[in-house]
Write an enzyme that holds these catalytic residues in place. Structure first.
Site, mmCIF file in Angstrom:
data_model
loop_
_atom_site.group_PDB
_atom_site.id
_atom_site.type_symbol
_atom_site.label_atom_id
_atom_site.label_comp_id
_atom_site.label_asym_id
_atom_site.label_seq_id
_atom_site.Cartn_x
_atom_site.Cartn_y
_atom_site.Cartn_z
ATOM 1 N N PRO A 1 0.840 -1.203 0.000
ATOM 2 C CA PRO A 1 0.000 0.000 0.000
ATOM 3 C C PRO A 1 0.872 1.249 0.000
ATOM 4 O O PRO A 1 1.808 1.357 0.809
ATOM 5 C CB PRO A 1 -0.790 -0.106 1.314
ATOM 6 C CG PRO A 1 -0.622 -1.522 1.767
ATOM 7 C CD PRO A 1 0.688 -1.986 1.241
ATOM 8 N N CYS B 1 0.340 5.517 -0.304
ATOM 9 C CA CYS B 1 -0.553 6.662 -0.453
ATOM 10 C C CYS B 1 -0.212 7.442 -1.717
ATOM 11 O O CYS B 1 0.952 7.704 -2.004
ATOM 12 C CB CYS B 1 -0.451 7.566 0.769
ATOM 13 S SG CYS B 1 -1.160 6.845 2.251
ATOM 14 N N ALA C 1 -3.956 3.390 1.692
ATOM 15 C CA ALA C 1 -4.847 3.499 2.846
ATOM 16 C C ALA C 1 -6.140 4.180 2.422
ATOM 17 O O ALA C 1 -6.125 5.313 1.938
ATOM 18 C CB ALA C 1 -4.172 4.302 3.952
ATOM 19 N N GLN D 1 -6.641 -1.714 1.705
ATOM 20 C CA GLN D 1 -6.153 -1.376 3.034
ATOM 21 C C GLN D 1 -7.105 -0.370 3.668
ATOM 22 O O GLN D 1 -7.327 0.712 3.118
ATOM 23 C CB GLN D 1 -4.742 -0.793 2.990
ATOM 24 C CG GLN D 1 -4.165 -0.608 4.394
ATOM 25 C CD GLN D 1 -2.825 0.083 4.412
ATOM 26 O OE1 GLN D 1 -2.713 1.234 4.015
ATOM 27 N NE2 GLN D 1 -1.791 -0.617 4.875
ATOM 28 N N HIS E 1 -4.899 -1.286 8.704
ATOM 29 C CA HIS E 1 -3.654 -0.527 8.828
ATOM 30 C C HIS E 1 -3.421 -0.200 10.303
ATOM 31 O O HIS E 1 -4.002 0.730 10.849
ATOM 32 C CB HIS E 1 -3.749 0.758 8.006
ATOM 33 C CG HIS E 1 -2.435 1.422 7.753
ATOM 34 N ND1 HIS E 1 -1.259 1.008 8.333
ATOM 35 C CD2 HIS E 1 -2.108 2.496 6.968
ATOM 36 C CE1 HIS E 1 -0.271 1.786 7.919
ATOM 37 N NE2 HIS E 1 -0.763 2.686 7.087
ATOM 38 N N HIS F 1 2.603 2.639 11.328
ATOM 39 C CA HIS F 1 3.049 3.961 10.898
ATOM 40 C C HIS F 1 2.444 5.134 11.680
ATOM 41 O O HIS F 1 2.349 6.248 11.171
ATOM 42 C CB HIS F 1 2.817 4.143 9.392
ATOM 43 C CG HIS F 1 3.492 3.080 8.588
ATOM 44 N ND1 HIS F 1 3.160 2.786 7.294
ATOM 45 C CD2 HIS F 1 4.486 2.207 8.918
ATOM 46 C CE1 HIS F 1 3.910 1.795 6.848
ATOM 47 N NE2 HIS F 1 4.725 1.422 7.826
ATOM 48 N N TYR G 1 -0.616 5.631 12.706
ATOM 49 C CA TYR G 1 -2.016 5.962 12.504
ATOM 50 C C TYR G 1 -2.849 5.362 13.646
ATOM 51 O O TYR G 1 -2.314 4.821 14.603
ATOM 52 C CB TYR G 1 -2.456 5.528 11.108
ATOM 53 C CG TYR G 1 -1.615 6.201 10.040
ATOM 54 C CD1 TYR G 1 -1.516 7.592 9.993
ATOM 55 C CD2 TYR G 1 -0.868 5.467 9.127
ATOM 56 C CE1 TYR G 1 -0.716 8.230 9.050
ATOM 57 C CE2 TYR G 1 -0.063 6.097 8.182
ATOM 58 C CZ TYR G 1 0.014 7.481 8.150
ATOM 59 O OH TYR G 1 0.814 8.099 7.227
ATOM 60 N N ARG H 1 -1.529 -4.926 9.016
ATOM 61 C CA ARG H 1 -0.179 -4.344 8.912
ATOM 62 C C ARG H 1 0.222 -3.806 10.273
ATOM 63 O O ARG H 1 -0.489 -2.998 10.873
ATOM 64 C CB ARG H 1 -0.139 -3.237 7.855
ATOM 65 C CG ARG H 1 1.194 -2.481 7.839
ATOM 66 C CD ARG H 1 1.407 -1.626 6.594
ATOM 67 N NE ARG H 1 2.231 -2.357 5.621
ATOM 68 C CZ ARG H 1 2.886 -1.773 4.618
ATOM 69 N NH1 ARG H 1 2.790 -0.472 4.421
ATOM 70 N NH2 ARG H 1 3.619 -2.492 3.794
ATOM 71 N N LEU I 1 13.122 -1.800 1.447
ATOM 72 C CA LEU I 1 14.367 -1.828 0.678
ATOM 73 C C LEU I 1 14.712 -3.237 0.190
ATOM 74 O O LEU I 1 15.840 -3.697 0.284
ATOM 75 C CB LEU I 1 15.522 -1.218 1.476
ATOM 76 C CG LEU I 1 15.472 0.311 1.625
ATOM 77 C CD1 LEU I 1 16.701 0.818 2.348
ATOM 78 C CD2 LEU I 1 15.343 0.995 0.270
ATOM 79 N N ARG J 1 8.718 1.308 -3.044
ATOM 80 C CA ARG J 1 9.392 2.301 -3.895
ATOM 81 C C ARG J 1 9.927 1.709 -5.191
ATOM 82 O O ARG J 1 9.848 2.332 -6.242
ATOM 83 C CB ARG J 1 10.511 2.986 -3.095
ATOM 84 C CG ARG J 1 9.987 3.925 -2.030
ATOM 85 C CD ARG J 1 11.104 4.382 -1.092
ATOM 86 N NE ARG J 1 10.621 5.359 -0.128
ATOM 87 C CZ ARG J 1 9.961 5.081 0.993
ATOM 88 N NH1 ARG J 1 9.674 3.820 1.284
ATOM 89 N NH2 ARG J 1 9.580 6.032 1.812
#
Length: 356
Positions: free
Chosen positions: A23, A25, A59, A101, A179, A182, A184, A232, A301, A324
């Site tokens: 996911p 944003c 999300a 999500q 979710h 992070h 939230y 998550r 990564l 990414r």
């Protein structure tokens, strides 16, 4: 057959490979109404044509005030669900599975989208912002102090997650993910750094995890036993006295005992901190949770096919989530198939002339 390209069956759902889109944003509901549009179709659809076995949406806010920014996508009405339907249909047409999500941003809501040139911090009401809610009246640094949620507020949010999940499955999504990472809302309740409540939703780990468990149970009841449900987690906050891997393992065990299908293992986001970033830096967190008996997906990564394959073959995760690198390379699974000797690779017929 490379492990990356082996199927996974969750309840009655089979995902063709272990390369999944994380996911991410997009902050691209330009009208500020939470509706997905052409951007979302192209963004998610391109990864479906690129061979990802599972596509996870960004999300999607379960209530308007649960958005991170005014430009976030949502799923708080039947109209939102219908706007997602063409995206679901296209992803399915490419043989991929799609999950939504479900999210509430909590104390990190009503912020400017992080595009170059934008301000940082909380969007004021005059610019379309709103008052955020949180576990406790403790602001994320640089943001507005949230209003502490009442038990009535909490019950409304749990119900909103369940209703949103039912909407998503109703228009064809194959699974949902909660979710709880992070920083939230669900994560902020888990962490003693942001949750200093003295009622049944605070204190020890059982209290701090109560909102997540209640939300999971409500969502499971809403979608039924045939639909996979992911969670998550930020399995470490990378700071002393924060929510850490030991607590994350305990939460994962509790969720697993209740039938969670996959723990999507990430980290950080609840407090500003320097994270020791490096290739596969979150994989040990996934491995610890997997060792406790849960099925996991890992992210962070992971950029090369050989690296991803080794994570699976060494038993550190059950699936790989790409973020990414997937933005840079929508056809990453096609390159992975070539490098790992998997033929003919996950190509739509329109793209077979472009095989590696």
């Amino acid at each position: 057959m490379a492990e990356l390209f082996s199927p996974m069956t969750l309840r009655g759902l089979t995902i063709d490979n272990r390369i999944w889109l994380a996911p991410m944003c997009q902050y691209s509901s330009e009208a500020g109404d939470g509706m997905p549009g052409t951007w979302h179709l192209v963004h998610l659809g391109a990864r479906a044509t690129g061979g990802f076995g599972l596509i996870l949406t960004e999300a999607a806010a379960v209530v308007p005030e649960g958005r991170i920014s005014p430009q976030d996508a949502g799923i708080w009405s039947d109209e939102h669900a219908q706007a997602w339907a063409p995206i679901v249909d296209f992803v399915h047409s490419q043989g991929a599975v799609i999950g939504m999500q479900l999210a509430h941003a909590g104390r990190k809501a009503s912020t400017y989208r992080p595009f170059e040139g934008n301000p940082r911090g909380t969007v004021p009401a005059a610019e379309g912002g709103w008052q955020p809610l949180g576990a406790s009246p403790i602001a994320y640094p640089g943001y507005t102090e949230p209003t502490e949620m009442t038990e009535e507020d909490i019950a409304e949010v749990v119900a909103a997650f369940a209703t949103a999940a039912k909407r998503a499955i109703g228009v064809g999504f194959d699974l949902v993910e909660l979710h709880a990472a992070h920083g939230y809302l669900l994560h902020s309740f888990l962490s003693p750094l942001s949750n200093q409540r003295t009622d049944g939703y605070g204190g020890d780990l059982a209290g701090r995890s109560r909102l997540l468990i209640e939300t999971y149970e409500a969502v499971r009841a809403a979608v039924g036993e045939d639909v996979p449900v992911f969670v998550r987690l930020s399995a470490s906050e990378w700071v002393e006295n924060g929510f850490d891997i030991a607590e994350a393992v305990e939460v994962a065990r509790e969720l697993q005992s209740r039938g969670v299908d996959v723990i999507d293992v990430s980290s950080g986001g609840n407090v500003p901190v320097r994270v020791p970033v490096g290739p596969g830096y979150q994989v040990p967190l996934s491995a610890a949770i997997k060792d406790a008996g849960a099925r996991t997906a890992t992210v962070g990564l992971i950029t090369e096919p050989g690296q991803a394959e080794t994570i699976l073959t060494t038993g550190q995760a059950d699936a790989i989530l790409l973020a990414r690198v997937a933005l840079r390379e929508p056809g990453w699974p096609q390159r992975a198939a070539h490098e790992l000797g998997v033929e003919p690779g996950p190509y739509p017929p329109q793209y077979t002339r472009g095989r590696w």
